[in-house]
Design a protein around this motif. Structure first.
Motif, PDB file in Angstrom:
ATOM      1  N   GLN A 104     -58.783 -16.441 -44.224  1.00 46.45           N
ATOM      2  CA  GLN A 104     -58.028 -15.206 -43.897  1.00 46.45           C
ATOM      3  C   GLN A 104     -56.537 -15.494 -43.711  1.00 46.45           C
ATOM      4  O   GLN A 104     -55.696 -14.693 -44.108  1.00 46.45           O
ATOM      5  CB  GLN A 104     -58.588 -14.574 -42.623  1.00 46.45           C
ATOM      6  CG  GLN A 104     -59.986 -14.042 -42.842  1.00 46.45           C
ATOM      7  CD  GLN A 104     -60.308 -12.861 -41.939  1.00 46.45           C
ATOM      8  OE1 GLN A 104     -59.582 -12.555 -41.005  1.00 46.45           O
ATOM      9  NE2 GLN A 104     -61.419 -12.200 -42.229  1.00 46.45           N
ATOM     10  N   LYS A 105     -56.248 -16.628 -43.093  1.00 38.15           N
ATOM     11  CA  LYS A 105     -54.834 -16.991 -42.899  1.00 38.15           C
ATOM     12  C   LYS A 105     -54.152 -17.163 -44.252  1.00 38.15           C
ATOM     13  O   LYS A 105     -53.031 -16.699 -44.478  1.00 38.15           O
ATOM     14  CB  LYS A 105     -54.723 -18.291 -42.089  1.00 38.15           C
ATOM     15  CG  LYS A 105     -54.797 -18.016 -40.600  1.00 38.15           C
ATOM     16  CD  LYS A 105     -55.128 -19.158 -39.700  1.00 38.15           C
ATOM     17  CE  LYS A 105     -54.448 -20.436 -39.736  1.00 38.15           C
ATOM     18  NZ  LYS A 105     -54.807 -21.287 -38.558  1.00 38.15           N
ATOM     19  N   GLU A 106     -54.887 -17.851 -45.175  1.00 43.92           N
ATOM     20  CA  GLU A 106     -54.285 -18.121 -46.487  1.00 43.92           C
ATOM     21  C   GLU A 106     -54.068 -16.828 -47.283  1.00 43.92           C
ATOM     22  O   GLU A 106     -53.024 -16.629 -47.883  1.00 43.92           O
ATOM     23  CB  GLU A 106     -55.167 -19.098 -47.276  1.00 43.92           C
ATOM     24  CG  GLU A 106     -54.938 -20.524 -46.778  1.00 43.92           C
ATOM     25  CD  GLU A 106     -55.914 -21.519 -47.386  1.00 43.92           C
ATOM     26  OE1 GLU A 106     -55.846 -22.686 -46.985  1.00 43.92           O
ATOM     27  OE2 GLU A 106     -56.740 -21.110 -48.236  1.00 43.92           O
ATOM     28  N   SER A 107     -55.082 -15.931 -47.238  1.00 42.06           N
ATOM     29  CA  SER A 107     -54.920 -14.720 -48.066  1.00 42.06           C
ATOM     30  C   SER A 107     -53.878 -13.767 -47.474  1.00 42.06           C
ATOM     31  O   SER A 107     -53.372 -12.902 -48.176  1.00 42.06           O
ATOM     32  CB  SER A 107     -56.259 -14.018 -48.333  1.00 42.06           C
ATOM     33  OG  SER A 107     -56.925 -13.821 -47.135  1.00 42.06           O
ATOM     34  N   ALA A 108     -53.544 -13.912 -46.184  1.00 42.51           N
ATOM     35  CA  ALA A 108     -52.473 -13.071 -45.614  1.00 42.51           C
ATOM     36  C   ALA A 108     -51.110 -13.517 -46.151  1.00 42.51           C
ATOM     37  O   ALA A 108     -50.134 -12.758 -46.090  1.00 42.51           O
ATOM     38  CB  ALA A 108     -52.486 -13.142 -44.101  1.00 42.51           C
ATOM     39  N   ASN A 109     -51.042 -14.770 -46.646  1.00 44.03           N
ATOM     40  CA  ASN A 109     -49.857 -15.250 -47.350  1.00 44.03           C
ATOM     41  C   ASN A 109     -48.560 -15.151 -46.549  1.00 44.03           C
ATOM     42  O   ASN A 109     -47.551 -14.650 -47.037  1.00 44.03           O
ATOM     43  CB  ASN A 109     -49.735 -14.462 -48.677  1.00 44.03           C
ATOM     44  CG  ASN A 109     -48.994 -15.274 -49.713  1.00 44.03           C
ATOM     45  OD1 ASN A 109     -48.835 -16.497 -49.534  1.00 44.03           O
ATOM     46  ND2 ASN A 109     -48.521 -14.617 -50.763  1.00 44.03           N
ATOM     47  N   ILE A 110     -48.638 -15.582 -45.302  1.00 44.58           N
ATOM     48  CA  ILE A 110     -47.424 -15.551 -44.481  1.00 44.58           C
ATOM     49  C   ILE A 110     -46.725 -16.906 -44.608  1.00 44.58           C
ATOM     50  O   ILE A 110     -47.294 -17.941 -44.266  1.00 44.58           O
ATOM     51  CB  ILE A 110     -47.763 -15.242 -43.009  1.00 44.58           C
ATOM     52  CG1 ILE A 110     -48.287 -13.810 -42.910  1.00 44.58           C
ATOM     53  CG2 ILE A 110     -46.542 -15.404 -42.097  1.00 44.58           C
ATOM     54  CD1 ILE A 110     -48.980 -13.480 -41.642  1.00 44.58           C
TER      55      ILE A 110
END
Ligand code: FAD
Length: 376
Positions: A125-131
């Protein structure tokens, strides 16, 4: 030489823990204090009262928790604690989750059963949020720490209600770290010593004031006679608002306030938990406390529930949470600098220092101030 009719050594403004610990310790050293308190109750925000045999905290749920052994032993001279361990349930639109974020939460949210599966889910989830880069606001900070599901269901609505601002307009430092556990452990605090006083908090203060060297005057605001107090008392311990002391001459510090609404029911158990947080943005309150569960009471036919509504602060409301953003922090620095010009006034506690403190921190700071004052 300053003189008051009863030869008090100290005027203490505010009967909260900071002022009260100072008065108690000064009395042990043979010094006489007058405590003035603008409210009709002692104990500051720790005040409590009994209703239907249940201890109700007047200014929101107070759970004592600390790793500081000295402070724990210190507070235990005034009361016994009941061993209460805080466990909080979150309600998001009728779905229930355990807090703080732990394996129970991850199982309820995603059906994952092992720490490895939970880690994977959060990383994806952290990766797909692409922050990328340093998070610019609280939303980016939270998502980069815990992923989108937990952020949107358990953090966003609650935090926005609490601060009265959108998460994208809040600074990231508010949640620099998030308590995340990869064990099935619902204990809200990591601290070694925890509990609630068996008779509530107010008796702690009654015990502190037993000495003949301490007098307490309630319903007495310092600002009604500021000039007289400044002339008559050799030393003042001031735990009120620092900007008010200086008549707001550099501007007003901002706070967030809270409003409480209580209701009594003929029941032994209404919500099944001491605290339930409502984490959606539509419900206007942030949490509901059911006081009897803090006391671990079994039955007597009554229960009291209190809803906590965050609200904007103005001078007619209680100032609860300082807003330590850049603007307020630099304003506070000006007042702090000004306060150093007053050698016989000690500005202490949460309002005097414009800083959120837990109870253990405030007690520890008061004890440090006493040591400094008496050259120990
Ligand atoms: P206070 O307790 O605020 O005391 C200051 C006193 O000064 C007040 O009684 C005020 O009326 C009085 N005063 C101010 N101005 C004047 C004036 N001009 N004249 C006369 N009197 C004046 N801590 C924890 O450890 N655990 C918790 O679970 C917890 N929960 C909290 C929940 C809420 C909603 C809030 C707001 C705080 C919570 N705290 C908790 C923090 C705790 O309340 C504080 O650490 C503690 O009360 C601070 O002590 P103090 O003496 O600095 O200030």
């Amino acid at each position: 030489m300053k003189h008051n009719t009863k030869n008090y050594d100290y005027l203490i403004v505010g009967a909260g823990p900071y002022g009260s610990v100072f008065a108690f310790e000064a009395a042990k050293r043979g010094k006489r204090s007058l405590i003035i308190e603008r409210r009709s109750t002692i104990g500051g925000n720790m005040a409590s009262h009994k209703e239907h045999g249940i201890n109700v905290h007047d200014f929101g749920a107070h759970i004592f928790h600390t790793d500081n052994k000295e402070v724990w032993e210190y507070i235990n001279q005034f009361t016994e604690f009941n061993g209460y361990i805080n466990q909080v349930v979150a309600d998001y639109k009728g779905e229930r989750y355990n807090l703080p974020f732990n394996m129970n939460t991850f199982y309820q949210m995603w059906g994952v059963k092992t720490p490895e599966e939970a880690h994977e889910k959060i990383i994806t989830q952290k990766e797909s949020a692409n922050i990328t880069g340093i998070p610019k606001n609280l939303e980016e900070q939270a998502i980069s720490l815990i992923g989108t599901d937990i952020y949107s269901r358990l953090i966003k609505g609650y935090t926005e209600k609490q601060w009265g601002r959108k998460a994208i307009d809040l600074p990231p430092f508010i949640i620099r770290r998030l308590p995340v556990r990869f064990t099935y452990d619902n204990n809200y605090f990591n601290h070694r010593y925890q509990g609630i006083p068996v008779d509530g908090y107010t008796p702690i203060f009654e015990k502190m004031y037993e000495s003949d060297l301490i007098d307490v005057k309630l319903n007495t605001d310092f600002f009604e006679s500021k000039d007289a107090y400044l002339t008559e008392f050799p030393k003042i311990i001031y735990t009120g608002m620092i900007d008010q002391f200086f008549d707001y001459k550099f501007g007003e510090l901002e706070y967030r306030s809270v409003r409480f609404e209580s209701e009594t029911f003929e029941s032994n158990n209404k919500q099944g938990s001491a605290v339930i947080n409502y984490t959606d943005s539509e419900t206007p309150y942030t949490r509901i406390m059911e006081w009897r569960h803090f006391d671990k009471k079994a039955d007597d036919g009554y229960t009291i529930l209190t809803k906590e509504y965050p609200q904007d602060w103005d001078k007619t409301k209680e100032a609860y949470y300082p807003i330590n953003d850049e603007k307020n922090s630099s304003l506070f620095k000006k007042y702090k600098k000004e306060s150093r010009k007053f050698e016989n006034i000690l500005f202490g506690g949460r309002l005097g220092n414009y800083q959120y403190y837990d109870m253990d921190q405030v007690i520890s700071l008061a004890l440090k101030a006493v040591k400094k004052e008496f050259g120990e």
